[in-house]
Design a protein around this motif. Structure first.
Motif, PDB file in Angstrom:
ATOM      1  N   ILE A   1       0.832  -1.205   0.000  1.00  0.00           N
ATOM      2  CA  ILE A   1       0.000   0.000   0.000  1.00  0.00           C
ATOM      3  C   ILE A   1       0.870   1.260   0.000  1.00  0.00           C
ATOM      4  CG2 ILE A   1      -1.963  -1.137   1.095  1.00  0.00           C
ATOM      5  CD1 ILE A   1      -1.227   0.296   3.704  1.00  0.00           C
ATOM      6  N   TYR A   2       2.121   1.137   0.419  1.00  0.00           N
ATOM      7  CA  TYR A   2       3.059   2.276   0.346  1.00  0.00           C
ATOM      8  C   TYR A   2       3.154   2.789  -1.086  1.00  0.00           C
ATOM      9  CZ  TYR A   2       7.483   4.867   0.953  1.00  0.00           C
ATOM     10  OH  TYR A   2       8.462   5.837   0.986  1.00  0.00           O
ATOM     11  N   ASN A   3       3.110   1.870  -2.047  1.00  0.00           N
ATOM     12  CA  ASN A   3       3.216   2.238  -3.456  1.00  0.00           C
ATOM     13  C   ASN A   3       2.001   3.021  -3.946  1.00  0.00           C
ATOM     14  OD1 ASN A   3       2.774   0.790  -6.595  1.00  0.00           O
ATOM     15  ND2 ASN A   3       4.515   2.114  -6.154  1.00  0.00           N
ATOM     16  N   PHE A   4       0.877   2.941  -3.236  1.00  0.00           N
ATOM     17  CA  PHE A   4      -0.305   3.716  -3.592  1.00  0.00           C
ATOM     18  C   PHE A   4      -0.302   5.098  -2.935  1.00  0.00           C
ATOM     19  CE2 PHE A   4      -1.666  -0.319  -5.007  1.00  0.00           C
ATOM     20  CZ  PHE A   4      -2.733  -0.139  -5.862  1.00  0.00           C
ATOM     21  N   LEU A   5       0.677   5.352  -2.072  1.00  0.00           N
ATOM     22  CA  LEU A   5       0.695   6.602  -1.321  1.00  0.00           C
ATOM     23  C   LEU A   5       1.904   7.469  -1.662  1.00  0.00           C
ATOM     24  CD1 LEU A   5      -0.391   5.122   2.144  1.00  0.00           C
ATOM     25  CD2 LEU A   5      -1.833   6.184   0.395  1.00  0.00           C
ATOM     26  N   GLN A   6       3.103   6.936  -1.513  1.00  0.00           N
ATOM     27  CA  GLN A   6       4.302   7.748  -1.701  1.00  0.00           C
ATOM     28  C   GLN A   6       4.423   8.344  -3.108  1.00  0.00           C
ATOM     29  OE1 GLN A   6       7.189   7.017  -3.604  1.00  0.00           O
ATOM     30  NE2 GLN A   6       8.319   8.827  -2.898  1.00  0.00           N
ATOM     31  N   PRO A   7       4.302   7.548  -4.200  1.00  0.00           N
ATOM     32  CA  PRO A   7       4.519   8.135  -5.529  1.00  0.00           C
ATOM     33  C   PRO A   7       3.442   9.119  -5.965  1.00  0.00           C
ATOM     34  CG  PRO A   7       4.652   5.719  -5.574  1.00  0.00           C
ATOM     35  CD  PRO A   7       4.030   6.105  -4.276  1.00  0.00           C
ATOM     36  N   LEU A   8       2.272   9.060  -5.302  1.00  0.00           N
ATOM     37  CA  LEU A   8       1.130   9.838  -5.755  1.00  0.00           C
ATOM     38  C   LEU A   8       0.880  11.112  -4.954  1.00  0.00           C
ATOM     39  CD1 LEU A   8      -1.112   6.728  -6.226  1.00  0.00           C
ATOM     40  CD2 LEU A   8      -0.611   8.334  -8.059  1.00  0.00           C
TER      41      LEU A   8
END
Length: 530
Positions: free
Chosen positions: A433-440
């Motif tokens: 879920i980190y990938n849904f938060l940090q890059p965006l």
């Protein structure tokens, strides 16, 4: 997803056949739908799906992901941390080569990553936790050092429990010496170390297709079981679906709205409808009139509550989408549908009107609320439905704003010339879920297309990245999502199912954890070669 300008004067099926013959494509290559990449095909410059599909076939990383998303060592023979997870030692398998026959060495990773961070490429934010970079991931990347030909180390600013799982994303791919010495040339004629390679220097026919063939030097676990891949860049999803029915397209990973209720019957036994790690959102940039500060926050909340997600997912998508309750995906560890503030994602027309009136008290609304979308992506029906829901609830003018293709829309987003809210979404790069938060949503991050900035959110994401355990990291990321639910830099709409289908010329078609066909496994019935 993109407009194929070369096909406008002739029928779709005929154009495909002519293109295949004239460009020397092997008739036994597996034909799949795709879209023209926004940028040159460099791992550091590619953050969208069209280019990402191609790079996944051309490059292998330190780890790969099984179909269910489990990370497995690939180019790396080992990745070992020190006691506090701040210094990681990577040892490479010594039998890996690029498609030009040169060996994959430690410096090919280190220099490739330094190219991204020193040139401030699109994917630099994926290195923001590495020593030698700033909070946006730019810098000299001094924390990554070559030890010997097949060993290098990664020094992090703080401990990271999930570094290994991140390293399977294409931003962490190596580059050959030829591309490192001339990135411009390498971006147009990519040389990778994955199961496929570019068929020739002219195999990328811009806005039409790209043709890949098996890489003879590849010795990893994902050896091609077919004679090549062709990614066709379609003008519309309906055109792609018509080609699938005609047998001119072998595998399709999304369906047009016109077929969503019937494709499983049409392709009985050769279709899929399963949840995967993806979400559809609506981005309302805060630089638009009426959408900054307190007024903008109130209006975004009102619009979110004015969209009838249940009705749209049933009527437009026949139940193949699930209304969103957060900013991530329910297939991933750490998902929660009970975050504080998630009621803002529920249709509530009375509350929506109340919030809109509060915003009008700050500055009266004028004009039309527009939702931009790429015309080649099959989005018109849901955009029109969402606009009608907003219009009827808030008693304002609201409508869709079609943009010719995905590449053009991305350019307008980056240049801040889009002049409207726009459809957005995310397909996971790695299973977290980190990938849904940090890059965006981190300030200055690669895919922060709404130019959102919150120090509170950024601090929480930094803490999550350095958490001692996955459980601790998830708890912090859920706090970060509660910040997003107040600010609504984007409006979560619904979670994706992969709605794919394939014709009777191919077998062994499976879809992975983030909704894409596992290309190397697909086999195709042999035909005469052209």
């Amino acid at each position: 997803m993109n407009l194929k300008k070369a096909w406008l004067a002739i029928p779709v099926g005929a154009a495909l056949a002519l293109s295949a013959c004239s460009s020397g494509v092997n008739a036994n290559a597996v034909v799949m739908n795709g879209s023209e990449p926004q940028n040159p095909l460099l791992p550091g410059m590619t953050s969208e799906n069209g280019g990402g599909k191609i790079l996944s076939a051309l490059f292998s990383q330190l780890v790969r992901y099984d179909t269910d998303g489990t990370p497995v060592l690939d180019v790396a023979a080992s990745i070992e941390p020190n006691e506090d997870n701040t210094l990681w030692t990577v040892k490479l398998n010594q039998d890996r080569k690029f498609s030009d026959g040169t060996p994959v060495k430690a410096e090919n990773f280190v220099r490739a990553w330094q190219l991204i961070t020193t040139k401030e490429q699109t994917q630099a934010s994926f290195f923001d936790s590495f020593e030698g970079t700033n909070e946006e991931g730019n810098g000299d990347l001094s924390g990554v050092q070559v030890v010997d030909d097949y060993t290098f180390t990664i020094k992090l600013k703080q401990p990271s429990y999930d570094l290994v799982s991140r390293l399977g994303y294409t931003a962490y791919a190596p580059l050959p010496d030829s591309t490192l010495n001339d990135p411009d040339a390498g971006g147009q004629n990519p040389v990778g170390n994955g199961p496929y390679k570019l068929a020739s220097k002219t195999a990328w026919d811009h806005n039409v297709q790209i043709y890949l063939v098996p890489n003879d030097y590849y010795v990893g676990a994902e050896r091609a079981q077919n004679e090549g891949l062709v990614f066709k860049f379609y003008q519309s999803m309906d055109a792609a679906y018509n080609d699938l029915k005609a047998g001119n397209l072998d595998v399709m990973d999304a369906m047009p709205s016109s077929a969503i209720g019937s494709y499983q019957d049409t392709f009985a036994g050769r279709s899929v409808n399963d949840p995967y790690a993806g979400i559809m959102t609506l981005t309302i940039p805060q630089y638009l009139d009426h959408f900054s500060g307190e007024e903008g926050q109130l209006r975004r909340q009102a619009i979110s509550m004015a969209i009838n997600r249940d009705e749209i997912t049933q009527q437009i998508y026949s139940g193949t989408r699930t209304p969103a309750k957060d900013f991530t995906a329910p297939t991933l560890e750490g998902y929660s549908e009970n975050l504080a503030g998630s009621d803002v994602l529920t249709y509530n027309p009375d509350k929506a009107k109340e919030l809109w009136a509060q915003a009008d008290a700050i500055a009266p609304w004028d004009g039309t609320f527009e939702i931009a979308y790429n015309s080649d992506g099959g989005h018109k029906e849901w955009v029109d439905a969402a606009a009608n829901s907003i219009k009827n609830t808030l008693n304002i003018s609201a409508e869709g704003k079609p943009i010719v293709d995905f590449k053009t829309m991305l350019q307008q987003e980056d240049e801040k010339t889009i002049g409207a809210a726009f459809r957005s979404g995310w397909q996971a790069d790695y299973p977290s879920i980190y990938n849904f938060l940090q890059p965006l949503y981190v300030t200055g991050a690669a895919s922060n297309k709404g130019f959102y900035s919150s120090q509170e959110f950024d601090n929480l994401i930094t803490q999550a990245a350095g958490a001692a355990t996955e459980e601790d990291g998830i708890a912090i990321m859920q706090q970060a999502q509660e910040v997003l639910l107040k600010d609504l830099p984007v409006i979560p709409l619904w979670y994706y199912n992969v709605n794919g289908a394939w014709n009777d010329k191919v077998d062994n078609v499976t879809f992975d954890w983030h909704g894409l066909p596992v290309a190397y496994k697909i086999t195709k019935t042999s035909t005469d070669k052209k």
